[in-house]
Enzyme design. Sequence first.
Site, PDB file in Angstrom:
ATOM      1  N   ASP A  48       0.841  -1.208   0.000  1.00  0.00           N
ATOM      2  CA  ASP A  48       0.000   0.000   0.000  1.00  0.00           C
ATOM      3  C   ASP A  48       0.873   1.254   0.000  1.00  0.00           C
ATOM      4  OD1 ASP A  48       0.835  -0.153   2.621  1.00  0.00           O
ATOM      5  OD2 ASP A  48      -1.168  -0.125   3.512  1.00  0.00           O
ATOM      6  N   SER A  49       2.212   1.067  -0.007  1.00  0.00           N
ATOM      7  CA  SER A  49       3.131   2.176  -0.273  1.00  0.00           C
ATOM      8  C   SER A  49       2.814   2.796  -1.628  1.00  0.00           C
ATOM      9  CB  SER A  49       4.587   1.693  -0.246  1.00  0.00           C
ATOM     10  OG  SER A  49       4.752   0.539  -1.051  1.00  0.00           O
ATOM     11  N   ASP A  87      -0.997  -6.176  -0.176  1.00  0.00           N
ATOM     12  CA  ASP A  87      -1.389  -5.565   1.094  1.00  0.00           C
ATOM     13  C   ASP A  87      -2.893  -5.396   1.210  1.00  0.00           C
ATOM     14  OD1 ASP A  87       0.769  -5.126   2.779  1.00  0.00           O
ATOM     15  OD2 ASP A  87       1.266  -3.171   1.925  1.00  0.00           O
ATOM     16  N   LYS A 117      -1.128  -9.430   2.968  1.00  0.00           N
ATOM     17  CA  LYS A 117      -0.393  -8.960   4.156  1.00  0.00           C
ATOM     18  C   LYS A 117      -1.273  -7.958   4.893  1.00  0.00           C
ATOM     19  CE  LYS A 117       3.365  -6.023   3.862  1.00  0.00           C
ATOM     20  NZ  LYS A 117       2.915  -4.819   4.597  1.00  0.00           N
ATOM     21  N   GLU A 119      -1.314  -5.351   8.701  1.00  0.00           N
ATOM     22  CA  GLU A 119      -0.504  -4.785   9.771  1.00  0.00           C
ATOM     23  C   GLU A 119      -1.083  -5.165  11.133  1.00  0.00           C
ATOM     24  OE1 GLU A 119       0.177  -0.579   9.129  1.00  0.00           O
ATOM     25  OE2 GLU A 119       0.915  -0.951   7.097  1.00  0.00           O
ATOM     26  N   GLU A 183       9.240  -3.989  10.522  1.00  0.00           N
ATOM     27  CA  GLU A 183       9.661  -2.673  10.008  1.00  0.00           C
ATOM     28  C   GLU A 183      10.213  -1.784  11.118  1.00  0.00           C
ATOM     29  OE1 GLU A 183       6.965  -0.782   7.293  1.00  0.00           O
ATOM     30  OE2 GLU A 183       8.171   1.059   7.226  1.00  0.00           O
TER      31      GLU A 183
HETATM   32  O1  KIV Z   1       3.547  -1.064   1.604  1.00  0.00           O
HETATM   33  C1  KIV Z   1       4.711  -1.483   1.531  1.00  0.00           C
HETATM   34  O2  KIV Z   1       5.421  -1.281   0.542  1.00  0.00           O
HETATM   35  C2  KIV Z   1       5.224  -2.235   2.660  1.00  0.00           C
HETATM   36  C3  KIV Z   1       6.700  -2.468   2.709  1.00  0.00           C
HETATM   37  C4  KIV Z   1       7.391  -1.228   3.115  1.00  0.00           C
HETATM   38  C5  KIV Z   1       7.053  -3.609   3.573  1.00  0.00           C
HETATM   39  O3  KIV Z   1       4.490  -2.621   3.527  1.00  0.00           O
END
Ligand code: KIV
Length: 267
Positions: A48-49, A87, A117, A119, A183
């Site tokens: 989600d970056s 994510d 994934k 959090e 992280e």
């Molecule tokens: O969203 C993302 O790119 C991440 C990485 C920084 C692990 O969660």
Amino acid sequence: MATQRRMTVPRFVAAKGSGQKLSMVTAYDYSWAQILDEAGVDSILVGDSLGMVVQGKASTVPVTLDEIIYHGEMVARAVTQALVIVDLPFMTYQVSPQQALESAGRIIKETGAQAVKLEGGEKQAATIRAIAEADIPVMAHVGMQPQSISKLGGHGRIQRDIDRILADAKAAEAAGAFALCIELVPRQIAAEVTAAVSIPTIGIGAGPDCDGQVLVTHDLLGISPPSFAPKFLKRYADLRCIATEAVRTYAEEVRTGQFPDAEHSHE
Ligand code: KIV
């Protein structure tokens, strides 16, 4: 050339015992996913970056489920070797395990990715369990959790509460997570977590003792602005400079009439 075998969740998990370090990078579109897969990374994360590096927003918080599915589908379609993980965006799983299961199910069905994934650890244990029990492989993200930016007050805060991080890691493992992203924690904490769990740990800003590493591709290739320079980041290229220089030359050649020349024109 040796034929690579596709990375699967069982192979990813088995890497921990074998001592093979795992490499992971982020991707958000077809072309880059193809390049990264051809380069031989073990896993590609549709992070989600994307809210920050693709959409130019201040955090990952605004990313929606439809947006991550849109990007995830392009990435998964390009990748033939790496394990693709997508994510779960903010507020697409925090409401209830039922909401999380529906979101994870949409991601898996509509993108073709192999895993999701989310959090959290201890607080998300019931949610991790619900997703894992539906046979959707789920990775948990502990330590600094970017979706909690409003609570944390910023992204760059190194997390030093070893009891919290260990409890999150162990709770995620017990609930059925197949891997952990860790992280922004001191390397000693990441080493302790890595020794305490049987699932692979993938670090970002967590030192060398994790079972693998992940970086945001825009950061490792130097596409992000040079002002983004956390201590953990190693830039392996300066694509921002290379791209700027190439486009500047093109624009100049168009202005001066050097492009297109005879070689690049049809008779
Ligand atoms: O969203 C993302 O790119 C991440 C990485 C920084 C692990 O969660």
